[in-house]
Each structure stands twice: as C-alpha cells, then as structure tokens.
Design a protein around this motif. Structure first.
Motif, mmCIF file in Angstrom:
data_model
loop_
_atom_site.group_PDB
_atom_site.id
_atom_site.type_symbol
_atom_site.label_atom_id
_atom_site.label_comp_id
_atom_site.label_asym_id
_atom_site.label_seq_id
_atom_site.Cartn_x
_atom_site.Cartn_y
_atom_site.Cartn_z
ATOM 1 N N ASP A 95 0.884 -1.200 -0.114
ATOM 2 C CA ASP A 95 -0.066 0.157 -0.053
ATOM 3 C C ASP A 95 0.851 1.288 -0.012
ATOM 4 O OD1 ASP A 95 -2.092 1.912 0.205
ATOM 5 O OD2 ASP A 95 -2.456 1.495 2.293
ATOM 6 N N LEU A 96 1.170 1.696 -1.352
ATOM 7 C CA LEU A 96 2.339 2.839 -1.293
ATOM 8 C C LEU A 96 1.724 4.216 -1.065
ATOM 9 C CD1 LEU A 96 4.165 1.380 -4.614
ATOM 10 C CD2 LEU A 96 4.707 1.114 -1.815
ATOM 11 N N ALA A 97 2.415 5.044 -0.365
ATOM 12 C CA ALA A 97 1.926 6.451 -0.170
ATOM 13 C C ALA A 97 3.275 7.092 0.104
ATOM 14 C CB ALA A 97 0.961 6.485 0.887
ATOM 15 N N VAL A 98 3.370 8.444 -0.011
ATOM 16 C CA VAL A 98 4.448 9.071 0.391
ATOM 17 C C VAL A 98 4.331 9.349 1.792
ATOM 18 C CG1 VAL A 98 5.445 11.612 -0.052
ATOM 19 C CG2 VAL A 98 4.577 10.237 -2.190
ATOM 20 N N ALA A 99 5.340 9.029 2.693
ATOM 21 C CA ALA A 99 5.461 9.195 3.841
ATOM 22 C C ALA A 99 6.431 9.839 4.582
ATOM 23 C CB ALA A 99 5.082 7.595 4.502
ATOM 24 N N PRO A 100 6.601 10.562 5.783
ATOM 25 C CA PRO A 100 7.838 11.242 6.129
ATOM 26 C C PRO A 100 8.577 10.000 6.904
ATOM 27 C CG PRO A 100 6.042 11.704 7.668
ATOM 28 C CD PRO A 100 5.445 10.763 6.458
ATOM 29 N N VAL A 101 9.646 9.838 6.471
ATOM 30 C CA VAL A 101 10.431 8.415 6.831
ATOM 31 C C VAL A 101 10.819 8.629 8.523
ATOM 32 C CG1 VAL A 101 12.293 7.138 6.520
ATOM 33 C CG2 VAL A 101 11.197 8.036 4.412
ATOM 34 N N LEU A 102 11.390 9.665 8.613
ATOM 35 C CA LEU A 102 11.856 9.759 10.293
ATOM 36 C C LEU A 102 10.751 9.466 10.984
ATOM 37 C CD1 LEU A 102 14.438 10.254 11.962
ATOM 38 C CD2 LEU A 102 13.686 12.598 11.704
ATOM 39 N N ALA A 103 9.553 10.234 11.078
ATOM 40 C CA ALA A 103 8.411 10.103 11.800
ATOM 41 C C ALA A 103 8.094 8.400 11.939
ATOM 42 C CB ALA A 103 7.464 10.809 11.353
ATOM 43 N N GLU A 104 8.031 7.812 10.819
ATOM 44 C CA GLU A 104 7.488 6.521 10.757
ATOM 45 C C GLU A 104 8.591 5.651 11.352
ATOM 46 O OE1 GLU A 104 4.740 5.444 9.741
ATOM 47 O OE2 GLU A 104 4.092 7.244 8.896
ATOM 48 N N VAL A 105 9.761 5.818 11.084
ATOM 49 C CA VAL A 105 11.013 4.954 11.687
ATOM 50 C C VAL A 105 10.699 5.233 13.330
ATOM 51 C CG1 VAL A 105 13.339 4.846 12.219
ATOM 52 C CG2 VAL A 105 12.330 4.734 9.785
ATOM 53 N N THR A 106 10.608 6.552 13.732
ATOM 54 C CA THR A 106 10.569 6.780 15.092
ATOM 55 C C THR A 106 9.484 6.090 15.926
ATOM 56 O OG1 THR A 106 11.627 8.930 14.967
ATOM 57 C CG2 THR A 106 10.512 8.814 17.024
#
Length: 542
Positions: free
Chosen positions: A374-385
């Motif tokens: 389910d692809l979508a543009v996401a803020p990577v740092l926030a998701e990783v945190t």
C-alpha cells in the motif's frame, strides 16, 4: 556573421531534441508535455542555426517566429506537473501560438526585413503582444507554483526558471539583435539553461523504473553519438579511397552506396559493442542489448519464484488454519485444568508454548502469504521513530535506549506498515542482543538519503551475529536463539524484513561495525525527493 557562429547553437539544438526524443520514447508519467516543449525549443534553435549560417537567412526568417510556441510548451508542462491539467487552456495556447508561428512562416515581411535583418511593419505591435503574452505566462506559472505544495511546488518553480530563460533566449534575444542592442550568441547559454531546467523539473517527477530508463537513455544517446561521430568521420575520410574510380558523379554515388552498405554490416554491431561496453561502466542502469536480455531472464526467474511463493502461501494458509484450531482447544483445556487445581507453573509453561506456536504461525503467514503493498508518500523519520518506540515498549521501561537521527524533511513513497515491520524486527533483534549481553549499550538508528534511495541503518552494541549463521542470515527459519531463550525466535523476522525491502525494490544487508556489535542496513527506493534541506534532528524512543 560567420558559419562558425552556428556551432554555438548546435549543442543547444542537440540537447533539446535529445531530451525530447528520450522522454517520448522512455518517459511514462508526464505524457507528451516535455517532448513537445523540447521540440518547440529545437525548432527555435534550428531557426537560430539557419540565421547564423551564410546563405540560409531567407529560410530562418520563416522559422524564427516559431519561438513563441515555447510558451505553449511551458503551459503544457506546468499543467502536466500539477496533475490536474486544464485541457482547454493547454489547447488554446497551442492554437494561439501556432497561429502566430504560421503567420510568421507565411508572411515573414510583416515582422522582419529581408533575411530577418531589421524590423517589418507589424514588428512593434506583435512584439508588444509577445511581451504581454510572456508576462502573462510567467505570472500564471508563478501562481501555479505558489499554490502548489511539496515536490510539486519545487518542480513548478524550476519550470518557472526555465520559462524565464526561454523568454530571454527566445523573443528577447532576437528582438535585441534586430534592434541592434544585443548579440545573438547570448541565446545559446540561455536556451541551454532553459532546456536543462525544464528537463530537471519534468523528468525528476518520473517514477520508479521510468526515471532510471530516461537517465540511462540520455547517457546511451550521448555515447552512441560520440562513437558514431568518430566512426562516421573516419569513414568519410576513407570513402574516396574505398570507392573504385568512376567517370561520373552518379556512378560515384552508386559506388558509395554499395560500399557504405557493406561497411555498415560489420561496423554497426561493433558500434553497439563499444557503446554497450562503455555504458555498462558509466551508467547506473545499463540498457544495452545484453543487459536487457539479462533483465528479462531475471524477470522470468522472479515470476517463477513468485508463482512458487503464491503456492507456498496457499499451503501455509491451509496449514495455519488446521493448527490454530487445536491450539485453541489446548488453551481451553488449560483453563479447565486450572479450575481443577493443576500445577500453576505447568500451566504457565503450557500457555507460553501455545503463545509461541501462535506467534510462529503469525510469522509464517506474514512470510508465506504477504499482503499487497500500500504505497504512499510518508515522512520516513517519523515512521521509523514510531516503529522504534513500539518495539522498545515491548521490552518495558528498563529496555536500553533507542536513538533515532535523520532528516525530518525526508519523505519516500513506500508502504508505511511494511517500513514499520522492518524497523520493529531490526530494533527487536538489537534489544534482544543487548539483553543477552547482560544489559547496557544502546541502539542507534540513522535515516539518510543516498542518491535515489532512502537508507535506514540500525546499529547495536551487542555481541554481534554468530559467524556460523551469517551466510544464511536472511533465510527463513535461521536464528541464533534457541527455544529456551528468554526471547525465543522463530527464524522468520529477518526473512520477513528482507522480503519487504525486496518487494519495494530495495535490499537489506548486514555488516559488522569496526567497534563491534551488529549493523543492519535497509534500503528503499526514494520516489518522492527531499523537500527542504532540514538540519539533522535527534529523538529518543522512550
């Protein structure tokens, strides 16, 4: 004006047509906007080449009015970048500018004197109209960019810069030259910059493989032109010595055609060998004939593997269903035994084994029957945190600290849940390694962008991966933890994480840091670019 001055415009002409044809052939996501813009610029520069070449100025005066068509190309490109094109506006600008170019081609004396030297009777009113149209176009592009957001905003502002250079290098330069207040050669760097900015704005929005193909296509076009120019020049010098002496021009031409045909038979494959060999060394994504054949073989192999994995998924689903039912019965029987006064320690061990079996089934289903991305543009740092915090929370308040650093503005098009699963697996394994080592230490996560990839590095201070399992680390059912460990492993966590990264077109690998411990590096293709250059920020999962 000497013939040598025309050479200033040849690189601009070649670049405009090169980008246009490559994007038309290999581009996928932006339609015909960029090719049409590049072709409009190519026609305009063709007029400049004719204008600066002695003996062809009478043709140039019919071609130069086509410079106004660039305005329609910029409007078309902006609408394509915005994603919701105003088709009537695009069609109207193409028709209006095309009508002006046609008028100039049919009646050039209205605009210019003979040979495009001096001004014609309608030059001033048409120049005023052209300036007004250019200002309106630039204002429209600026408003479009101002109302956009994120990467789209940056692309539209880049296109606005290309339009400014195009206006200066088009009507601005020719008007200044005809009025005798500026040199004509200044159009070359202006048009070169305009084409480069337009290509960057438009091709930068290509997604996935299309972007790599376009980039490689441009590289191969330059290589092919270079090799072909060398071969053609050498052949032209040798041709008079290769054609038997003939008494007439017609006989010489006929002989040259025969010799050229037979010379091309062996030399064309040789040219391809040279281009493919150089391309394999300089292009990130080679697209030579052999490279494409190997890519087809790999694609077929992946298709066969996908079919086998789909069959495995069906088997895993059936097996999990058959096993879950007995586990549920066993858990119910454990409750009955508890009411009858069975030993609590024995029941606790039984429930733990049932929980382990259920966790194993869950991991097996995630590996053998994965869900679609389910692809979508996401803020990577926030998701990783967020994922790191969830993984640490499972270990309690006394778990070692998990530090997360990275660029807060970095975003990528990916599956958020899949990224979270990868981070949770890596952080969980790192925390287990630290607890096995007797506590202490910390887990460090670094999120960066490297070229077209988003990179997540997870490093811990634990004992490191056992050497004996390192070659098979990402295979299913490979684990360094036994069933009696405080945190028993199923051997599927890293296999699942590797599967997620590979399905994104990325990779997961392990390396041993010089200071000891373990480091896992997950790479995901970045299709959405970094928005702003933000400072590195640091957070801690608590």
């Amino acid at each position: 004006m000497s013939a040598l001055s025309a050479f200033a415009f040849y690189p601009v002409w070649a670049l405009a047509l090169l980008v246009g044809f490559v994007s038309l052939r290999l581009g996928r996501s932006r339609g015909y906007a960029l090719p049409l813009l590049c072709f409009a610029q190519g026609v305009w520069v063709t007029g400049l080449v004719l204008f600066t070449t002695p003996g062809t100025s009478h043709i140039a005066e019919r071609v130069l009015p086509s410079g106004i068509v660039q305005g329609a190309g910029f409007i078309h490109a902006a609408e394509a970048l915005a994603g919701k094109p105003r088709r009537k506006l695009v069609a109207g600008t193409w028709m209006a500018t095309g009508a002006f170019a046609a008028l100039g081609a049919v009646a050039p004396r209205l605009l210019y004197g003979p040979g495009a030297r001096g001004i014609g009777p309608a030059f001033v009113p048409f120049a005023v109209l052209g300036v007004a149209a250019a200002v309106a176009m630039l204002a429209y592009l600026a408003a479009r960019a101002q109302n956009a957001a994120g990467d789209e905003r940056g692309a539209l502002f880049t296109l606005l810069g290309a339009a400014v250079l195009g206006c200066l290098g088009g009507g601005g330069t020719i008007s200044a030259f005809i009025l005798g207040i500026g040199p004509l050669w200044i159009a070359a760097p202006l048009m070169l910059g305009s084409t480069l900015l337009a290509a960057h704005a438009t091709l930068g929005r290509e997604q996935g493989k299309a972007r790599a193909l376009v980039r490689s296509g441009i590289v191969y076009a330059v290589l092919t032109a270079s090799v072909s120019a060398v071969f053609a020049t050498g052949y032209a010098l040798a041709l008079p010595y290769l054609v038997p002496a003939q008494g007439s021009t017609a006989a010489f031409v006929a002989g040259a055609l025969v010799v050229t045909f037979f010379a091309a038979l062996p030399f064309d494959p040789l040219r391809q060998i040279v281009v493919d060999g150089i391309g394999r060394r300089v292009a990130r994504d080679p697209i030579g004939v052999r490279d494409l054949a190997e890519a087809v073989d790999r694609s077929e192999a992946r298709a066969d593997q996908a079919e086998r994995l789909a069959e495995m998924g069906r088997i895993v689903s059936a097996v999990a269903h058959e096993i879950r039912n007995p586990l549920g019965v066993m858990l119910a029987q454990a409750k009955i035994l508890e009411r009858r006064g069975a030993d609590p320690e024995t029941l606790a061990g039984l429930r733990q084994e049932i929980a382990n079996a259920r966790r194993f089934l869950d991991d097996l289903l995630r590996y053998g029957k994965p869900r679609p991305l389910d692809l979508a543009v996401a803020p990577v740092l926030a998701e990783v945190t967020r994922a790191a915090e969830a993984a640490r929370a499972a270990f309690g308040d006394l778990a070692p600290p998990v530090d997360v650093t990275g660029d807060a503005a970095l975003s990528a098009e990916l599956d958020r849940a899949a990224l979270g699963d990868v981070v949770k697996v890596l952080v969980h394994n790192a925390l287990v390694a630290l607890s096995t080592a007797g506590g202490g230490g910390r887990v460090r996560i670094e999120v960066t962008s490297e070229g077209d990839e988003t990179v997540v590095r997870v490093t811990d201070d634990g004992p490191g991966v056992p050497v004996e399992i390192e070659p098979r680390l990402f295979e299913p059912f490979v684990t360094g933890r036994g069933r009696d460990a405080s945190h028993p492993g199923t051997g599927l966590g890293l296999a699942i994480a590797a599967r997620w990264t590979e399905r994104h077109g990325g990779s997961l690998r392990h390396e041993r840091p010089p200071e000891g411990g373990a480091r896992f590096i997950a790479r995901f293709p970045t299709t959405a670019r970094v928005v702003n250059a933000a400072p590195m920020v640091q957070t801690r999962a608590r």
